[in-house]
Design a protein around this motif. Structure first.
Motif, PDB file in Angstrom:
ATOM      1  N   ALA A  93      -4.450   3.615   4.746  1.00  0.00           N
ATOM      2  CA  ALA A  93      -4.635   2.166   4.811  1.00  0.00           C
ATOM      3  C   ALA A  93      -3.332   1.470   5.193  1.00  0.00           C
ATOM      4  CB  ALA A  93      -5.147   1.645   3.469  1.00  0.00           C
ATOM      5  N   SER A  94      -2.210   1.974   4.692  1.00  0.00           N
ATOM      6  CA  SER A  94      -0.910   1.408   5.044  1.00  0.00           C
ATOM      7  C   SER A  94      -0.615   1.600   6.525  1.00  0.00           C
ATOM      8  CB  SER A  94       0.189   2.060   4.198  1.00  0.00           C
ATOM      9  OG  SER A  94       1.461   1.565   4.548  1.00  0.00           O
ATOM     10  N   ALA A  95      -0.951   2.776   7.065  1.00  0.00           N
ATOM     11  CA  ALA A  95      -0.733   3.037   8.485  1.00  0.00           C
ATOM     12  C   ALA A  95      -1.595   2.129   9.353  1.00  0.00           C
ATOM     13  CB  ALA A  95      -1.033   4.505   8.791  1.00  0.00           C
ATOM     14  N   LEU A  96      -2.823   1.880   8.928  1.00  0.00           N
ATOM     15  CA  LEU A  96      -3.696   0.978   9.683  1.00  0.00           C
ATOM     16  C   LEU A  96      -3.165  -0.454   9.652  1.00  0.00           C
ATOM     17  CD1 LEU A  96      -7.219   2.306   8.618  1.00  0.00           C
ATOM     18  CD2 LEU A  96      -6.103   2.549  10.851  1.00  0.00           C
ATOM     19  N   LEU A 152       0.821  -1.210   0.000  1.00  0.00           N
ATOM     20  CA  LEU A 152       0.000   0.000   0.000  1.00  0.00           C
ATOM     21  C   LEU A 152       0.857   1.264   0.000  1.00  0.00           C
ATOM     22  CD1 LEU A 152      -2.773  -1.051   2.528  1.00  0.00           C
ATOM     23  CD2 LEU A 152      -3.080  -0.593   0.087  1.00  0.00           C
ATOM     24  N   MET A 153       1.996   1.215   0.664  1.00  0.00           N
ATOM     25  CA  MET A 153       2.893   2.374   0.692  1.00  0.00           C
ATOM     26  C   MET A 153       3.422   2.663  -0.711  1.00  0.00           C
ATOM     27  SD  MET A 153       6.344   2.922   2.958  1.00  0.00           S
ATOM     28  CE  MET A 153       7.132   1.511   2.158  1.00  0.00           C
ATOM     29  N   PHE A 154       3.832   1.600  -1.426  1.00  0.00           N
ATOM     30  CA  PHE A 154       4.305   1.789  -2.796  1.00  0.00           C
ATOM     31  C   PHE A 154       3.171   2.229  -3.713  1.00  0.00           C
ATOM     32  CE2 PHE A 154       7.954  -0.905  -1.514  1.00  0.00           C
ATOM     33  CZ  PHE A 154       8.972  -0.091  -1.989  1.00  0.00           C
ATOM     34  N   VAL A 198      -0.102  -4.869  12.566  1.00  0.00           N
ATOM     35  CA  VAL A 198       1.127  -5.612  12.883  1.00  0.00           C
ATOM     36  C   VAL A 198       1.489  -5.441  14.354  1.00  0.00           C
ATOM     37  CG1 VAL A 198       3.598  -5.757  12.437  1.00  0.00           C
ATOM     38  CG2 VAL A 198       2.011  -5.519  10.529  1.00  0.00           C
ATOM     39  N   ILE A 199       1.368  -4.209  14.865  1.00  0.00           N
ATOM     40  CA  ILE A 199       1.698  -3.945  16.272  1.00  0.00           C
ATOM     41  C   ILE A 199       0.773  -4.725  17.194  1.00  0.00           C
ATOM     42  CG2 ILE A 199       1.794  -2.150  18.041  1.00  0.00           C
ATOM     43  CD1 ILE A 199       2.549  -0.175  15.836  1.00  0.00           C
TER      44      ILE A 199
END
Length: 203
Positions: A143-146, A48-50, A151-152
């Motif tokens: 969406a990438s941050a979520l 999503l970041m890319f 993961v956390i």
């Protein structure tokens, strides 16, 4: 063009779920539920970041998504995201189900599914706003941050791989107290005995 052929995009995006499901099914007991959840959401976050960077580059240059290599890059990243998403969600479904005791497992699983459906329904209003504002890169970055947050959270969970359940369907009576079966089903629990004659009818 990929920009206008929504059916082709949907076909490739759905087709990419097959290798993700196969990988999740083959590695769920080897790599473990927790590890696959981390891999799935981590890989999805990277994809999503890319995608966000690519969308921002397309928007800043004013080029069409169907021009040059952009369409191939976007489709490839979307397929990779679909693979990691399948791995993450299949693993988290297994992990979440096994995290509940037997008495409330169906209820817990139902609450998890219902919460996911409500979240998936609600997020469409936010996505619709960013798409109307032509802020697709911002939407993908969120969406990438979520996914990173997922993961956390996954790192804090307990892995249920190859772990016996801590409760029993017979109310914890243990393996020594077994049931006698007859033609009508379950009879009564026989008293404990060490003799072979008393044990030969037990299951």
């Amino acid at each position: 063009h990929l920009q206008t052929d929504a059916f082709t995009l949907s076909f490739y995006h759905t087709l990419a779920q097959i290798p993700g499901m196969m990988l999740a099914s083959g590695l769920i007991d080897l790599a473990g539920r927790k590890r696959l959840v981390i891999i799935g959401f981590g890989g999805g976050s990277i994809a999503l970041m890319f995608l966000s960077s690519t969308a921002k580059s397309i928007h800043s240059t004013g080029k069409d998504i169907a021009d040059g290599m952009y369409s191939i890059v976007v489709l490839g990243l979307a397929c990779f995201y679909s693979i990691f998403l399948s791995i993450g969600w299949l693993s988290i479904e297994c992990l979440s189900t096994e995290s509940f005791p037997t008495r409330v497992r169906s209820t817990g699983r139902g609450v998890c599914v219902a919460s996911g459906r409500i979240a998936g329904f609600s997020v469409q209003f936010m996505y619709g706003y960013y798409i109307n504002q032509n802020e697709i890169s911002t939407m993908l970055a969120m969406a990438s941050a979520l996914a990173v947050f997922g993961v956390i959270v996954a790192c804090q969970t307990t892995d249920t791989t190859n772990v016996d359940l801590q409760d029993h369907w017979d109310n914890g009576k243990g393996a020594d107290e077994t049931f006698d079966y007859d033609a009508n089903g379950v009879d009564e629990i026989p008293p404990k005995s060490n003799s072979f004659a008393d044990k030969k009818h037990k299951i």
